[in-house]
Write a protein that holds these residues in place. Sequence first.
Motif, mmCIF file in Angstrom:
data_model
loop_
_atom_site.group_PDB
_atom_site.id
_atom_site.type_symbol
_atom_site.label_atom_id
_atom_site.label_comp_id
_atom_site.label_asym_id
_atom_site.label_seq_id
_atom_site.Cartn_x
_atom_site.Cartn_y
_atom_site.Cartn_z
ATOM 1 N N GLU A 103 -13.853 51.362 13.666
ATOM 2 C CA GLU A 103 -15.139 50.949 14.218
ATOM 3 C C GLU A 103 -14.880 50.152 15.490
ATOM 4 O O GLU A 103 -14.090 49.212 15.493
ATOM 5 N N VAL A 104 -15.525 50.565 16.569
ATOM 6 C CA VAL A 104 -15.446 49.854 17.842
ATOM 7 C C VAL A 104 -16.770 49.121 18.024
ATOM 8 O O VAL A 104 -17.838 49.713 17.861
ATOM 9 N N THR A 105 -16.691 47.828 18.334
ATOM 10 C CA THR A 105 -17.903 47.035 18.540
ATOM 11 C C THR A 105 -17.938 46.533 19.976
ATOM 12 O O THR A 105 -16.955 45.970 20.471
ATOM 13 N N LEU A 106 -19.065 46.762 20.636
ATOM 14 C CA LEU A 106 -19.289 46.354 22.020
ATOM 15 C C LEU A 106 -20.470 45.394 22.060
ATOM 16 O O LEU A 106 -21.345 45.451 21.200
ATOM 17 N N THR A 107 -20.522 44.548 23.074
ATOM 18 C CA THR A 107 -21.665 43.657 23.251
ATOM 19 C C THR A 107 -22.379 44.028 24.542
ATOM 20 O O THR A 107 -21.744 44.169 25.591
ATOM 21 N N LEU A 108 -23.694 44.180 24.452
ATOM 22 C CA LEU A 108 -24.503 44.465 25.635
ATOM 23 C C LEU A 108 -24.891 43.151 26.314
ATOM 24 O O LEU A 108 -24.798 42.082 25.708
ATOM 25 N N VAL A 109 -25.337 43.231 27.565
ATOM 26 C CA VAL A 109 -25.668 42.011 28.310
ATOM 27 C C VAL A 109 -26.787 41.212 27.660
ATOM 28 O O VAL A 109 -26.870 40.001 27.851
ATOM 29 N N ASP A 110 -27.633 41.847 26.857
ATOM 30 C CA ASP A 110 -28.710 41.112 26.187
ATOM 31 C C ASP A 110 -28.251 40.510 24.854
ATOM 32 O O ASP A 110 -29.049 39.981 24.091
ATOM 33 N N GLY A 111 -26.934 40.603 24.567
ATOM 34 C CA GLY A 111 -26.383 40.005 23.359
ATOM 35 C C GLY A 111 -26.369 40.922 22.150
ATOM 36 O O GLY A 111 -25.830 40.564 21.106
ATOM 37 N N VAL A 112 -26.947 42.094 22.258
ATOM 38 C CA VAL A 112 -26.958 43.039 21.139
ATOM 39 C C VAL A 112 -25.555 43.612 20.954
ATOM 40 O O VAL A 112 -24.922 44.056 21.911
ATOM 41 N N ARG A 113 -25.081 43.567 19.712
ATOM 42 C CA ARG A 113 -23.767 44.139 19.398
ATOM 43 C C ARG A 113 -23.974 45.568 18.903
ATOM 44 O O ARG A 113 -24.809 45.817 18.041
ATOM 45 N N VAL A 114 -23.203 46.483 19.454
ATOM 46 C CA VAL A 114 -23.309 47.900 19.113
ATOM 47 C C VAL A 114 -22.026 48.312 18.399
ATOM 48 O O VAL A 114 -20.928 48.118 18.929
ATOM 49 N N ARG A 115 -22.177 48.854 17.201
ATOM 50 C CA ARG A 115 -21.023 49.314 16.413
ATOM 51 C C ARG A 115 -20.946 50.830 16.482
ATOM 52 O O ARG A 115 -21.917 51.521 16.170
ATOM 53 N N LEU A 116 -19.783 51.320 16.876
ATOM 54 C CA LEU A 116 -19.581 52.757 17.030
ATOM 55 C C LEU A 116 -18.518 53.236 16.044
ATOM 56 O O LEU A 116 -17.366 52.790 16.111
ATOM 57 N N PRO A 117 -18.868 54.140 15.129
ATOM 58 C CA PRO A 117 -17.859 54.683 14.221
ATOM 59 C C PRO A 117 -16.966 55.676 14.966
ATOM 60 O O PRO A 117 -17.438 56.415 15.832
ATOM 61 N N VAL A 118 -15.681 55.657 14.639
ATOM 62 C CA VAL A 118 -14.712 56.560 15.260
ATOM 63 C C VAL A 118 -13.907 57.229 14.149
ATOM 64 O O VAL A 118 -13.276 56.542 13.342
ATOM 65 N N SER A 119 -13.937 58.550 14.100
ATOM 66 C CA SER A 119 -13.152 59.275 13.105
ATOM 67 C C SER A 119 -11.681 59.268 13.509
ATOM 68 O O SER A 119 -11.345 59.462 14.677
ATOM 69 N N LEU A 120 -10.819 59.045 12.536
ATOM 70 C CA LEU A 120 -9.378 59.123 12.767
ATOM 71 C C LEU A 120 -8.779 60.363 12.103
ATOM 72 O O LEU A 120 -7.559 60.513 12.054
ATOM 73 N N MET A 121 -9.649 61.238 11.612
ATOM 74 C CA MET A 121 -9.172 62.470 10.993
ATOM 75 C C MET A 121 -8.435 63.288 12.055
ATOM 76 O O MET A 121 -8.964 63.526 13.137
ATOM 77 N N GLY A 122 -7.214 63.644 11.772
ATOM 78 C CA GLY A 122 -6.413 64.406 12.717
ATOM 79 C C GLY A 122 -5.540 63.550 13.618
ATOM 80 O O GLY A 122 -4.767 64.083 14.415
ATOM 81 N N PHE A 123 -5.640 62.220 13.498
ATOM 82 C CA PHE A 123 -4.839 61.356 14.372
ATOM 83 C C PHE A 123 -3.346 61.609 14.184
ATOM 84 O O PHE A 123 -2.606 61.769 15.153
ATOM 85 N N THR A 124 -2.895 61.637 12.932
ATOM 86 C CA THR A 124 -1.458 61.810 12.670
ATOM 87 C C THR A 124 -0.961 63.136 13.224
ATOM 88 O O THR A 124 0.086 63.189 13.878
ATOM 89 N N ALA A 125 -1.710 64.203 13.011
ATOM 90 C CA ALA A 125 -1.301 65.516 13.528
ATOM 91 C C ALA A 125 -1.251 65.500 15.050
ATOM 92 O O ALA A 125 -0.329 66.055 15.659
#
Length: 87
Positions: free
Chosen positions: A51-73
Motif C-alpha cells: 500500500e502506497v500512501t500519499l498526502t494531497l495539499v489539502d491534507g487528504v491522505r490517499v491510499r493506493l493498493p499495489v499488487s505484488l503478484m508476479g514480483f518474484t518472477a
Amino acid sequence: PLFLPDGLTLGLGDAPPRAVAWRTCDAAGCEALAPLENELLAALRRERAAEVTLTLVDGVRVRLPVSLMGFTAAWEALGATREVTPP
C-alpha cells in the motif's frame, strides 16, 4: 496536487510503513526512490500486496493498493541477484 514535504509511505504486511521522500516532480509526474535493502526485497517477494500512501495539499491522505503478484518472477527474469548488497 501532492503535498511534497510528506513524501509517501510504503506499507508491506505487518511491518511499520516505510517513509520515502520525493526525489523530483515535473509535468510528467513525481519520482521517489528508496534503497532496496535485503529486508525490503524479502518483503516484496513474500507479500502479495503493498500500500502506497500519499498526502494531497489539502491534507487528504490517499491510499493506493499495489499488487505484488508476479514480483518474484519479474525480479528473477531481470537476472537480479537474490540478495542486495548495501552501498
